[in-house]
Structures are given as structure tokens and as C-alpha cells.
Design an enzyme around this catalytic site. Structure first.
Site, PDB file in Angstrom:
ATOM      1  N   HIS A  54     -12.215   1.167  -1.410  1.00 34.93           N
ATOM      2  CA  HIS A  54     -13.047   0.342  -2.285  1.00 34.93           C
ATOM      3  C   HIS A  54     -12.308  -0.968  -2.544  1.00 34.93           C
ATOM      4  O   HIS A  54     -11.081  -1.037  -2.427  1.00 34.93           O
ATOM      5  CB  HIS A  54     -13.288   1.049  -3.616  1.00 34.93           C
ATOM      6  CG  HIS A  54     -14.172   2.248  -3.517  1.00 34.93           C
ATOM      7  ND1 HIS A  54     -14.820   2.765  -4.607  1.00 34.93           N
ATOM      8  CD2 HIS A  54     -14.514   3.040  -2.470  1.00 34.93           C
ATOM      9  CE1 HIS A  54     -15.536   3.816  -4.246  1.00 34.93           C
ATOM     10  NE2 HIS A  54     -15.361   4.015  -2.954  1.00 34.93           N
ATOM     11  N   GLU A  56     -11.413  -2.492  -5.216  1.00 36.24           N
ATOM     12  CA  GLU A  56     -10.334  -2.415  -6.201  1.00 36.24           C
ATOM     13  C   GLU A  56      -9.080  -1.790  -5.606  1.00 36.24           C
ATOM     14  O   GLU A  56      -7.966  -2.251  -5.869  1.00 36.24           O
ATOM     15  CB  GLU A  56     -10.779  -1.580  -7.418  1.00 36.24           C
ATOM     16  CG  GLU A  56     -11.973  -2.145  -8.149  1.00 36.24           C
ATOM     17  CD  GLU A  56     -13.293  -1.546  -7.690  1.00 36.24           C
ATOM     18  OE1 GLU A  56     -14.197  -1.424  -8.531  1.00 36.24           O
ATOM     19  OE2 GLU A  56     -13.439  -1.221  -6.483  1.00 36.24           O
ATOM     20  N   CYS A  84     -15.940   2.528 -10.112  1.00 34.79           N
ATOM     21  CA  CYS A  84     -16.266   3.951 -10.145  1.00 34.79           C
ATOM     22  C   CYS A  84     -15.097   4.699 -10.805  1.00 34.79           C
ATOM     23  O   CYS A  84     -14.081   4.095 -11.165  1.00 34.79           O
ATOM     24  CB  CYS A  84     -16.496   4.469  -8.730  1.00 34.79           C
ATOM     25  SG  CYS A  84     -14.985   4.500  -7.708  1.00 34.79           S
ATOM     26  N   CYS A  87     -11.696   4.257  -8.918  1.00 31.35           N
ATOM     27  CA  CYS A  87     -11.083   2.945  -9.107  1.00 31.35           C
ATOM     28  C   CYS A  87     -10.627   2.734 -10.547  1.00 31.35           C
ATOM     29  O   CYS A  87      -9.576   2.134 -10.786  1.00 31.35           O
ATOM     30  CB  CYS A  87     -12.045   1.857  -8.659  1.00 31.35           C
ATOM     31  SG  CYS A  87     -12.356   1.915  -6.872  1.00 31.35           S
TER      32      CYS A  87
END
Length: 159
Positions: A54, A56, A84, A87
Site C-alpha cells: 500500500h 503508506e 486501512c 497501514c
């Protein structure tokens, strides 16, 4: 808002725009320390074949490498979509001091929408939160990416 939030979110939006080139969802993230970007990343799950890639996670890894250490307690993270749970957990683990969010994610957001891991006093660390900086631009990137995949707004085959 702190000085520079709009500008750093603009940078995160520019980073997010790279993701569709490799068929990834357009989410971008930048990590800033003392007014300087020390890490950035876009979603890379498809291109890297990595479920943890992701935006992040990519940006935190880059920032930790640039700083030669995992502690980012003096960092502000700018992300175009609310993190999410994975993260949010990584932001806590890195001891990030502040998070600035573009669009909220009512389906999976873990920074206040669905869950609020970053402000849970039962955990060892809390992150200061700023919401909806350039939110419409962030949401538009996602809408534009998903619309053709969902058949929204496409012309019929006959016309």
C-alpha cells in the site's frame, strides 16, 4: 491546518497519479520531516505482487531507509485515502506524530471512519489527525480510476 498541508497533499496526489500506470489503485503518500519529504510511495500491490504494498507502507519503508531507522516520531504523513487497519498499525509502529488524510474511507478506514486505531488510548502511541485536506481531488482520483472498471459512464456498444 498547519502551514504546508495543502502543498504536501498536492505532492501525495501527484504520487498517487503514478499508480494507474501499473494498474494499481491511485493512492499516494508522502512522509515529511522538518518540511522535507523523506519518503513517498504509491500503491504497488499489482506491479509488485505484494499484498502489503500500500502507498503508506511503501512510503514508510522509503522514509525509514532514508533516515537509517524505523522511528519516525518527528514525521507527518500525508495520504490521499484514509489508511486501512494494516497501514494504521504501521503508522503506530513507526511512531508517526501526525497524519493528514485526503479522502475518508467509510468502508475500511482505520483512522476515524470505520475504526480509529490511531487515537485509541489503549495502545502505546497516538497519532494527531487532520482530515479532508484536498479531499475532493483525492476522491475524484479514485472515482475516475474505478468508473470504467465498474462500467460507470461508458457509452453503449451501439452508440
Amino acid at each position: 491546518m498547519f502551514e504546508g498541508d495543502e502543498g504536501f497533499m498536492a505532492r501525495a496526489l501527484a504520487v498517487a497519479r503514478r499508480a494507474p500506470a501499473h494498474d494499481d489503485v491511485p493512492v499516494g503518500c508522502v512522509v515529511v520531516v522538518d518540511g522535507r519529504v523523506v519518503g513517498e510511495g504509491e500503491n504497488r500491490r499489482e506491479v509488485d505482487g505484494d499484498p502489503t504494498a500500500h502507498a503508506e507502507m511503501v512510503a514508510l519503508r522509503a522514509a525509514a531507509a532514508a533516515r537509517s531507522g524505523w522511528r519516525l516520531d518527528d514525521a507527518t504523513v500525508y495520504v490521499t485515502l484514509e489508511p486501512c487497519a494494516m497501514c494504521a498499525g504501521a503508522l503506530l509502529a513507526a511512531r508517526v506524530s501526525r497524519l493528514v488524510v485526503g479522502a475518508l474511507d467509510p468502508k475500511a478506514g482505520a483512522a476515524g471512519s470505520r475504526y480509529n486505531l490511531l487515537s485509541d488510548p489503549r495502545l502505546l502511541h497516538e497519532v494527531s489527525l487532520t482530515y479532508e485536506v484536498r479531499a475532493e481531488e483525492s476522491a475524484a482520483l479514485l472515482r475516475d480510476f474505478f468508473a470504467p472498471r465498474r462500467g460507470v459512464g461508458q457509452a453503449s456498444a451501439s452508440g
